[in-house]
Each structure stands twice: as structure tokens, then as C-alpha cells.
Design a protein around this motif. Structure first.
Motif, mmCIF file in Angstrom:
data_model
loop_
_atom_site.group_PDB
_atom_site.id
_atom_site.type_symbol
_atom_site.label_atom_id
_atom_site.label_comp_id
_atom_site.label_asym_id
_atom_site.label_seq_id
_atom_site.Cartn_x
_atom_site.Cartn_y
_atom_site.Cartn_z
ATOM 1 N N ASP A 156 0.852 -1.178 0.000
ATOM 2 C CA ASP A 156 0.000 0.000 0.000
ATOM 3 C C ASP A 156 0.894 1.235 0.000
ATOM 4 O O ASP A 156 2.115 1.126 0.048
ATOM 5 N N ALA A 157 0.271 2.407 -0.052
ATOM 6 C CA ALA A 157 1.027 3.656 -0.145
ATOM 7 C C ALA A 157 1.904 3.850 1.085
ATOM 8 O O ALA A 157 1.543 3.489 2.203
ATOM 9 N N ILE A 158 3.064 4.444 0.874
ATOM 10 C CA ILE A 158 3.990 4.715 1.960
ATOM 11 C C ILE A 158 3.486 5.933 2.741
ATOM 12 O O ILE A 158 3.221 6.985 2.149
ATOM 13 N N VAL A 159 3.354 5.788 4.045
ATOM 14 C CA VAL A 159 2.931 6.910 4.888
ATOM 15 C C VAL A 159 4.141 7.701 5.359
ATOM 16 O O VAL A 159 4.130 8.931 5.353
ATOM 17 N N ALA A 160 5.199 7.029 5.768
ATOM 18 C CA ALA A 160 6.387 7.715 6.253
ATOM 19 C C ALA A 160 7.587 6.809 6.095
ATOM 20 O O ALA A 160 7.467 5.585 6.023
ATOM 21 N N CYS A 161 8.776 7.408 6.009
ATOM 22 C CA CYS A 161 10.020 6.656 5.928
ATOM 23 C C CYS A 161 11.062 7.384 6.766
ATOM 24 O O CYS A 161 11.067 8.615 6.813
ATOM 25 N N PHE A 162 11.943 6.621 7.426
ATOM 26 C CA PHE A 162 12.882 7.227 8.362
ATOM 27 C C PHE A 162 14.248 6.561 8.257
ATOM 28 O O PHE A 162 14.335 5.368 7.994
ATOM 29 N N PHE A 163 15.291 7.365 8.481
ATOM 30 C CA PHE A 163 16.645 6.851 8.630
ATOM 31 C C PHE A 163 16.936 6.611 10.104
ATOM 32 O O PHE A 163 16.375 7.276 10.975
ATOM 33 N N GLU A 164 17.856 5.666 10.370
ATOM 34 C CA GLU A 164 18.344 5.493 11.725
ATOM 35 C C GLU A 164 19.401 6.553 12.017
ATOM 36 O O GLU A 164 19.998 7.133 11.120
ATOM 37 N N SER A 165 19.670 6.768 13.307
ATOM 38 C CA SER A 165 20.640 7.769 13.725
ATOM 39 C C SER A 165 22.024 7.145 13.887
ATOM 40 O O SER A 165 22.159 6.042 14.422
ATOM 41 N N HIS A 202 11.530 8.831 16.550
ATOM 42 C CA HIS A 202 12.590 9.534 17.274
ATOM 43 C C HIS A 202 13.858 8.690 17.183
ATOM 44 O O HIS A 202 13.917 7.571 17.704
ATOM 45 N N LYS A 203 14.880 9.232 16.542
ATOM 46 C CA LYS A 203 16.061 8.438 16.213
ATOM 47 C C LYS A 203 16.913 8.100 17.426
ATOM 48 O O LYS A 203 17.533 7.041 17.478
ATOM 49 N N LYS A 204 16.949 8.987 18.429
ATOM 50 C CA LYS A 204 17.859 8.757 19.552
ATOM 51 C C LYS A 204 17.352 7.672 20.482
ATOM 52 O O LYS A 204 18.128 6.860 20.974
ATOM 53 N N ILE A 205 16.039 7.659 20.743
ATOM 54 C CA ILE A 205 15.509 6.656 21.679
ATOM 55 C C ILE A 205 14.798 5.533 20.935
ATOM 56 O O ILE A 205 14.193 4.665 21.564
ATOM 57 N N HIS A 206 14.831 5.555 19.593
ATOM 58 C CA HIS A 206 14.279 4.487 18.751
ATOM 59 C C HIS A 206 12.788 4.260 19.042
ATOM 60 O O HIS A 206 12.327 3.138 19.197
#
Length: 931
Positions: free
Chosen positions: A206-215, A295-299
């Protein structure tokens, strides 16, 4: 539905006429409409789009503040720079504003030539990316140095086949990922890379809602010593309820990548492999994913769903921390602050904004506007609170200082038609279409009285007399006026005589006379003392829509259906003037209107009226985007306020847009948003699935109610747009009072050095510069205030009181200004007694002008009383507790009480008095010193 609320407008401190120099200051009544939420860099404030404006909610100081800027359409997305100084605000039409959050002003305007879905700054603040259609565009971000063009296009990235939805950057600002509705995620290099141009990630359904990189997981070195930092770990959430992780493999060479590389060329390229795949809907409850934040710092991964539920997961193990349902409407936007403690959630269907602290599982902020439009409002007697009633049956009370709603009453089962405060300010009386009039207590926050009629009827308006003992409501269907007693709740009288629906009720502020307006083209005056006998009947030329008394009760204003405002002398039943307002309304043409705005204006009129606090002006509003301020004596238009320029609302323009007119008819009749996620889904013939009643419409701009603040400094209007506040910019205003060439700042300071304080204050008031007047008053020794205040002329006392009232809000010299206020008021009261004895009465004749200043003073002092009294009570209780503990130190608790509770209380009070007085006595000095 469009934005709803009420609008506040403030007048200048310095004696200007109401509305002559008003600037936008704040927005209340609506907290979130649509778009993405953002936290500021310190994590203490939430930036929320509200219609075509942007509001900043300061969670630490409990205040809301709206930026004084507007976009042409509703705001769709907001991007913040990493340092928190700049923001890019983009509306539905693709118009962008570059805004400085420091000076709260627009620096640059730009048009992206298309609908923009999201905007994101790079972590280093040098670039920003916008997603538009199926492309992503990277621009050079404006810096602190002067530039010829703030937005310079750097690169355009192609790749996705459908609309792009979300952007996320790596921590080093060298790569970014873009999600798309074609179920793919694309990783692009922001710089020129040998081993990465772009990379497509698939696997979703299905459509992508959000995408994130790790820190901090992007550093990699190749054997050849060339350092590359492509995306090492990337997460993409899909609406189908999936969540994925990919991690790069080793790259061995730096070869320029191609769109479709051959198999022998794939060695040395950035490569992703899927680590894991997780599902949200494990219990079979298939909810569409609508928003996500990471949130990248606390995953911490926060996901919001269409059913109003949000989940918190810890990655990479995908452990569920907790889930909570906040409403039954879809969650439109999710944001996490910099520390990861607070989560902001926005629901556009209900206009709801929540800030949730997930560790303590408590609300930091929980605000919601009216679901339907507001129709009525009233000010409290001190101007500190505003009560609003809406078509959704809710009654909300707003604090004008903080901008937040602190109590909502939901007892009414139908739309609220009228609200008012009693003279004490602690009781709210409301009327509703459900056939009840209810009284609410602001001490205990409860509905303590419910007034009903013998036969079910719909109430259209409500009024309370100056004593607060008599409650009146007008019926819409039986054409009667019902009178109740507030003390007993019993029906006292039913007034008959009108031959049409009652449109308005108003009590004379000075006498026990009730004025009622009706659609039968009359206004009747009822005398409460004379058994509610009709004293006068004022014949009008058209249906009466609104009626209001002047604050001194000596004049009556009536708005009629033919767009006229007529003024009457209620004592002699004589018309004293009239204003023709049809041309001032200047209504717009709705998209579906068959006739022009000029012809449709003949059916429009003013539906609400209100006098200013001094009685010199009258405010009028109706089915238009304008609020008109008229001078009563001169009967001329003083100023017109345009409450909105939002083209997302209907009837905003006088002429139709010819671009929407085709040979097949008006394009406005076709739902252009049918393919969007929030648009109306047009089903195929014979399909019964989905909501068959869903419609897409544009709310019409209108003003439903107007009220002037008792302090004389603001007025409020419930409108389609929101609760807007306009105030005077006192810092940049030069408005002298009886100025001549001998009054200069230099001479004022010379008088201060010569200890001639009275002359210095008189000159400072005449020059009317706030900082100079503050310097002059604070230079007076506190023991000389009594002598100097008694020597000030009466006219100058009024000016100094107005300055003191405004200074209480910002100054820390609380006791010093309280001494000034007490001495000035005592001198004014003594002078009033002398004038009464000498039958001059000049002060009483000016009571109408002095009363707003005193009420503004009361509002400012009351706010300090509320704050300081809580602190003093807390300190007093702590001292009493410490004294009680110190008395019992080293003593055995007796089995029987030593005395009665009264004796114990008396001894506690004596101890506390001894402690505060410095401690007299011999026996327990050591204990008191230890405490």
C-alpha cells in the motif's frame, strides 16, 4: 467543515477610537485544522496549522500565540529549520511563505506551481526538499546573509510513479529518502555520489505513509579509502499495516550507479537487504495507517490510525510500549519533541490537538474547538473569560490571557443559540434549540439550574438582568418570552404580544426594562417593575434581527432585514438616526450561485450588533467577510475589518473565477479532491461499499456574533474563520495628548532630577510614550505617592490608571503599582463625594469613560491575585505543617486529645503569628529557629 471560532479585536491603550488602529494579535477557538504538526527546537512549543494561519502553543508557559500572517488557502504543510529561526509554510495552492519565527514576519513569498505535500529542511540547514506530484525538488535554504533570491532550485529528482508523501534526511545531510503512493521508497543523494544516485526500495502493499533513517548508523568506509555515507538503515511504514527495515551490504568499489544496472555492475553499489517485516494488525482489526513519527535517539516509533488509535513501538525489536485511543476520528498528524518525552497528535475531523507524555501516560495539552460553527459568545464582566456556544451543543469557556479553553459543558442536546454571563462573572446562562435554558457555575463547573417552558419550544436568545436574578429567553416557534427566577428556577411570567419569532433580547444596563426584537417588524420594551407591562412598541420598516442597548442605557440600536441600523431614544420612543449598511456588507458570490454578488447582497443584512464600551461606536456583522465599525453620532463608517482572506472558504470573492467556467458548466460542481486521501471516493455504479453520504463542501464565510469587552480594549466576533484577536502595537505608536512644544523627553528628565515629580508626570502623560511614563512613575519615592497622586488633575488620573492597568500585565513592581492604584482610586472617590455634595457631578458624567479603565484594572489585578494567592496559601500551609512538626519533636503522642480542635487551631494560629512576627517568648525559640 471549515475553521470555526470567534474573533477578538483590541483597541489602543492611548485613547484612540475603537478599531482605528488594530493589528492582528492572536487566534482562539480553533487549535488544529489540517497539515503537519511540528515541535520547536527546545521541545516546549507545538506549531499547529489552523486554517490559513499558524498557531504556536507554548506548553511550558501555558500560552497560545498566532503568527500575524495569512496564506491564500488553508495551510497544508510546515517545515522548520534546524535552528528554529525560519519556517516554510505552504498552502493548498502551492503558495509558500518564508517566515522568521524570531520577528514573526514574512521574509519571502514563493509559488511552487503545484500542490506540495511535504517540506523538510536538511539537518545542517543548508538545503530543503519539497515533494510535489511524483517528483522531489531540492532548494538552497536561505541563510543569514542577504541573498537576491531566497529559494534557488538546486536539483529535481524523478523516480516515483505516483504522488510523493514523506521526506526524511540522514544526520549528515548527504542523503534523503522519499516515500510514495506507488508503494516504493526512494533514497536519493543530496550530493554527487559515485556509488549512489538513487535507490528504490519495494515490498510494500500500500502507499507509503512515512520513511525514516536510523541515527548514527550511516558511516562506512570502502577498501579504497573513499568514505561514503549512503542510507545504512531505513524504515518505511505502509498503510496496509507493514513496517520494514533494510540495511546496506558492503560496497567494494565506487562506480557511478545507473537506473537499471546490469548484474555484473551491481558489485560496488549501495545495496539494501530487508532485515525484518512486522505487522501492526495482529488481532485482525484492520485499521489504515494515517500518520507516523520516529525519534532516532531513543528508537521510538509512533503510529496513528484512521480509527483514532495510536501505537508506541520500540525499534528494532518492534516491542509495543502502549496503545491508546484518543477519538473515533482519524489521526492526521503525529510529531515527537526533541527529548522524545512529548508526542503531539492532531485530528482534523474534530479539530483536536493533544500533547501526550508517554512515560507518565498523562496529557500535557488537550484542546478541541467547536465541531460545528460557533453562533454566540459573551464576555465576562472583567473581560478575562469568553464563553462561546456552538451548533454542536457545547458551551466552552476560554481564557483570553492564555488562549486556552479550560472547561466545556456538554449538557445541551442541540445547538446553543445564546450565551451570557451574570454580573458576578461566575454564572453562565445559555439557551438552546433543545428547549432548555441552563445555568452553569464556574466555581464547581456544574449545571445547577435548568429552566424549561410548559410546552416544548425552541429558544433563540437569552438575557439576564443586571442583578442576575431574572432570566429571560425568547421562543422561536411560539413567539413568546419566558421569564424565570434564578433563585428558585420557577417560571414567573410568559410575555405574549409578538407576532413573529423572537430574534433578540437585551436588558437596559441601568433600569429593569427588557427590549425584545422580533420578525414582526417591532421592538417592544417591557417594564419589569410594572408587572412586565409593555411600555413602548417601536415600529420598524423591516424584520428586526438584533437589538442592543448602549452601555449607559440611553440609546437603543436595532438591525433590520433591509440592512439598516436604526437608533432609538428608549425613553421617548423616538428614532434618533439610521445607517444604511447594504453597500458596506459587500458580500461575495458563492461558487454555486446563479446570480451575481451585487444582486445577492439585497437579501443580506447585519445579523449581530454591539456597542463599544464608551458608546460612541457600534459594531455590525453578518453574512459577509467584513465587520463594520460605525460612528453613532456622525452615522458614518469608521472602519471595515476583513476577518479573512482565505480562499478555501466560500463567498470570498465578488466575481467567479472564469477559469472554472467550461462549456459543460462550473468546475466547482465537480469534486476535484475525489482521488485524494481526504477526498470523496466516487464509487462505480452498483457499488454499495463506503460512506454513501460523504460530501465535500466549502464553508461560507460569515460573522454570527459580536461582543465588546467591558475593559474597552477588545471586541470579539464568532466567525467561520476562527477566534481572532487584534491588538494595538503600542511600541511603535506615537499618540500624544494635549501636546505642545514645551513637552519634550529632555524636559521631563530635568523635572525628575529637580524632584518636581508632579510636573514630570503631567508632561509624560501628555507626551504619551509608555517607556517614558514608566520611567517617570518609577522614579517617584513610594512615601511621596500619596501627595503626588492627590495633586494630579482628574483627567490625568484616568490616563495614569489606564497605564497602570496595562503595566500590571508585564511589570514585576507589583506592590509599587498597587500603591499607586490605591492612592489614585481613593483620591478619585473622595473627589466624587465632594462633587456629589456640590451637585456638580462632572465625574459621574464621565463614568462611562472611566469605567472601562477601572474594569481593565480589575482584570489585571485579579490575574495577579489568582497567581499569588495560590502561592501564599501553599506557603502558609507549609509553615503551619512545619510548626506542627516542630512542636511534636521529642514528645510522645498522648493517648487522649489535649483539647478541642478549636483550641488546637488557636494555638496553631498563635504559633504562626509568633513565627512571622520574629518569635517572642522563651520556651520554643530554638524550635522556631530550626524550622
Amino acid at each position: 467543515a471549515g475553521c470555526k471560532g470567534a474573533q477578538l479585536v483590541s483597541q489602543g491603550v492611548t485613547g484612540g477610537t475603537p478599531g482605528d488602529r488594530d493589528l492582528f494579535s492572536n487566534l482562539l477557538g480553533t487549535v488544529y485544522r489540517r497539515g503537519n504538526l511540528n515541535f520547536t527546537c527546545d521541545g516546549n512549543s507545538v506549531i499547529s496549522p489552523v486554517g490559513n494561519r499558524v498557531t504556536v502553543f507554548d506548553l511550558k508557559n501555558n500560552k497560545s500565540n498566532t503568527l500575524p500572517l495569512t496564506t491564500r488557502y488553508n495551510v497544508k504543510c510546515v517545515g522548520l529549520s534546524p535552528d528554529g529561526r525560519l519556517a516554510i509554510i505552504v498552502d493548498e495552492g502551492g503558495n509558500a511563505l518564508l517566515v522568521s519565527l524570531v520577528c514573526r514576519s514574512v521574509l519571502h513569498r514563493f509559488h511552487f506551481k503545484g500542490s506540495v505535500h511535504s517540506v523538510s529542511f536538511s539537518p545542517d540547514g543548508r538545503k530543503f526538499v519539497i515533494t510535489k506530484g511524483n517528483i522531489a525538488q531540492m532548494y538552497h535554504a536561505p541563510g543569514r546573509k542577504r541573498e537576491f533570491n531566497a529559494f534557488v532550485l538546486d536539483k529535481t529528482y524523478f523516480g516515483p510513479y505516483d504522488e510523493t508523501t514523506h521526506i526524511d534526511w540522514t544526520d549528515d545531510s548527504r542523503c534523503f529518502a522519499v516515500g510514495s503512493k506507488d508503494m516504493s521508497t526512494w533514497v536519493f543523494g543530496a550530493e554527487r555520489w559515485d556509488n549512489l544516485i538513487y535507490y528504490a526500495l519495494g515490498g510494500h502493499k500500500d502507499a507509503i505513509v512515512a520513511c525514516f533513517f536510523e541515527s548514527n548508523s550511516l558511516d562506512a568506509e570502502s577498501p579504497h579509502g573513499l568514505e561514503g555515507r549512503p542510507a545504512a538503515e531505513e524504515r518505511a511504514g505502509g498503510e496496509g499495516g507493514e513496517e520494514e527495515e533494510e540495511e546496506e551490504a558492503e560496497q567494494e568499489t565506487t562506480i557511478r550507479g545507473k537506473a537499471t544496472p546490469a548484474s555484473e555492475e551491481q558489485q560496488g553499489k549501495v545495496k539494501y537487504s530487508r532485515l525484518a517485516k512486522y505487522f501492526f494488525n495482529k488481532e485482525g482489526d484492520f485499521n489504515n495507517l494515517t500518520a507516523a513519527a520516529y525519534h532516532k535517539k531513543i528508537h521510538l516509533l509512533v503510529t496513528g490510525f484512521a480509527s483514532g488509535i495510536f501505537h508506541l513501538h520500540e525499534l528494532p525489536e518492534f516491542n509495543l510500549i502502549h496503545s491508546l485511543s484518543i477519538s473515533d476520528q482519524r489521526i492526521e498528524s503525529v510529531a515527537i519533541n526533541s527529548s522524545g518525552d512529548w508526542i503531539a497528535l492532531g485530528c482534523s475531523g474534530l479539530g483536536q490537538l493533544l500533547v501526550w507524555e508517554w512515560q507518565s501516560e498523562s496529557y500535557v495539552l488537550k484542546q478541541q474547538g467547536h465541531f460545528n460553527s460557533m453562533v454566540s459568545l459573551a464576555y465576562s464582566p472583567d473581560g478575562q473569560y469568553i464563553v462561546t456556544g456552538g451548533d454542536d451543543g457545547k458551551v466552552k469557556v476560554w481564557n483570553t490571557l492564555s488562549g486556552f479553553c479550560f472547561i466545556t459543558f456538554t449538557e445541551h442536546s442541540s445547538g446553543v443559540t445564546g450565551v451570557t454571563f451574570t454580573a458576578t462573572g461566575y454564572v453562565i446562562v445559555t439557551s438552546s434549540m433543545d428547549g432548555t435554558v441552563r445555568a452553569f457555575d464556574l466555581h464547581r463547573y456544574r449545571n445547577f439550574r435548568t429552566f424549561t417552558s410548559p410546552r416544548p419550544t425552541q429558544f433563540s436568545c437569552v438575557a439576564v438582568d443586571s442583578s442576575g436574578e431574572i432570566v429571560c429567553a425568547g421562543a422561536q416557534d411560539s413567539f413568546e418570552i419566558f421569564i424565570w427566577s434564578m433563585q428558585t428556577g420557577r417560571l414567573l411570567e410568559v410575555l405574549s404580544g409578538h407576532e413573529g419569532p423572537i430574534s433578540g433580547l437585551c436588558f437596559n444596563p441601568m433600569k429593569s426594562i427588557l427590549a425584545s426584537a422580533s420578525w414582526d417588524k417591532t421592538v417592544r420594551l417591557w417594564d419589569m417593575v410594572d408587572s412586565w407591562r409593555t411600555t413602548e412598541t417601536l415600529a420598524l420598516t423591516s424584520d428586526a434581527l438584533a437589538v442592543t442597548y448602549r452601555p449607559d442605557g440611553a440609546e437603543l440600536a436595532v438591525a433590520t432585514l433591509n440592512s439598516q441600523i436604526t437608533f432609538w431614544d428608549p425613553e421617548n420612543a423616538v428614532q434618533t438616526g439610521s445607517i444604511e449598511g447594504r453597500h458596506d456588507l459587500k458580500t461575495g458570490r458563492k461558487e454555486l450561485d446563479k446570480i451575481t454578488a451585487k444582486h445577492s447582497a439585497k437579501g443580506k443584512a447585519f445579523t449581530t450588533l454591539c456597542y463599544s464600551a464608551d458608546g460612541q461606536s457600534v459594531l455590525a456583522g453578518g453574512m459577509s467577510k467584513f465587520v463594520c465599525i460605525y460612528h453613532v453620532k456622525e452615522q458614518i463608517l469608521r472602519k471595515k475589518f476583513e476577518i479573512s482572506c482565505n480562499l478555501s472558504l466560500d463567498a470570498m470573492e465578488e466575481f467567479l473565477n472564469r477559469r472554472k467556467m467550461t462549456e459543460f458548466g462550473n468546475l466547482a460542481l465537480i469534486d476535484q479532491d475525489a482521488g485524494e486521501e481526504n477526498g470523496v471516493a466516487i464509487p462505480l455504479p452498483g457499488v454499495r461499499k463506503g460512506d454513501m453520504s460523504s460530501r465535500h463542501f466549502k464553508p461560507e464565510i460569515r460573522v454570527t456574533s459580536l461582543r465588546f469587552s467591558p475593559t474597552g480594549r477588545c471586541w470579539a466576533a464568532t466567525t467561520t474563520e476562527g477566534l481572532l484577536i487584534y491588538s494595538l502595537d503600542t511600541q511603535m505608536l506615537f499618540d500624544p495628548f494635549e501636546l505642545d512644544t514645551s513637552v519634550t523627553p529632555g524636559r521631563i528628565r530635568v523635572a525628575l532630577r529637580q524632584k518636581d515629580f508632579t510636573r514630570a508626570i503631567l508632561m509624560a502623560v501628555r507626551l504619551n510614550e509608555k517607556l517614558l511614563l514608566q520611567e517617570t512613575l518609577e522614579a517617584v519615592p513610594w512615601d511621596e505617592i500619596d501627595v503626588i497622586s492627590s495633586s494630579l488633575p482628574e483627567l490625568y488620573v484616568e490616563k495614569v490608571l489606564e497605564f497602570l492597568a496595562s503595566s500590571f500585565e508585564v511589570s514585576r513592581h507589583l506592590e509599587f503599582y498597587l500603591i499607586w492604584t490605591q492612592k489614585l482610586l481613593m483620591d478619585a472617590w473622595t473627589e466624587a463625594e465632594v462633587q456629589l455634595l456640590s451637585a456638580e457631578g462632572s465625574l459621574l458624567s464621565r463614568a462611562g469613560k472611566l469605567l472601562p479603565a477601572v474594569q481593565f484594572l480589575q482584570k489585571s489585578i485579579q490575574r495577579h491575585l489568582d497567581d499569588v494567592s495560590k502561592l501564599c496559601d501553599w506557603n502558609r500551609y507549609n509553615i503551619q505543617y512545619a510548626l506542627a512538626v516542630s512542636k511534636q519533636r521529642g514528645m510522645k503522642r498522648p493517648s487522649e486529645p489535649l483539647g478541642s480542635e478549636e483550641e488546637a487551631d488557636v494555638s496553631d494560629e498563635e504559633d504562626s503569628l509568633h513565627l512571622l512576627g520574629g518569635g517572642h517568648g522563651d520556651g520554643d525559640n530554638g524550635d522556631r529557629l530550626l524550622v
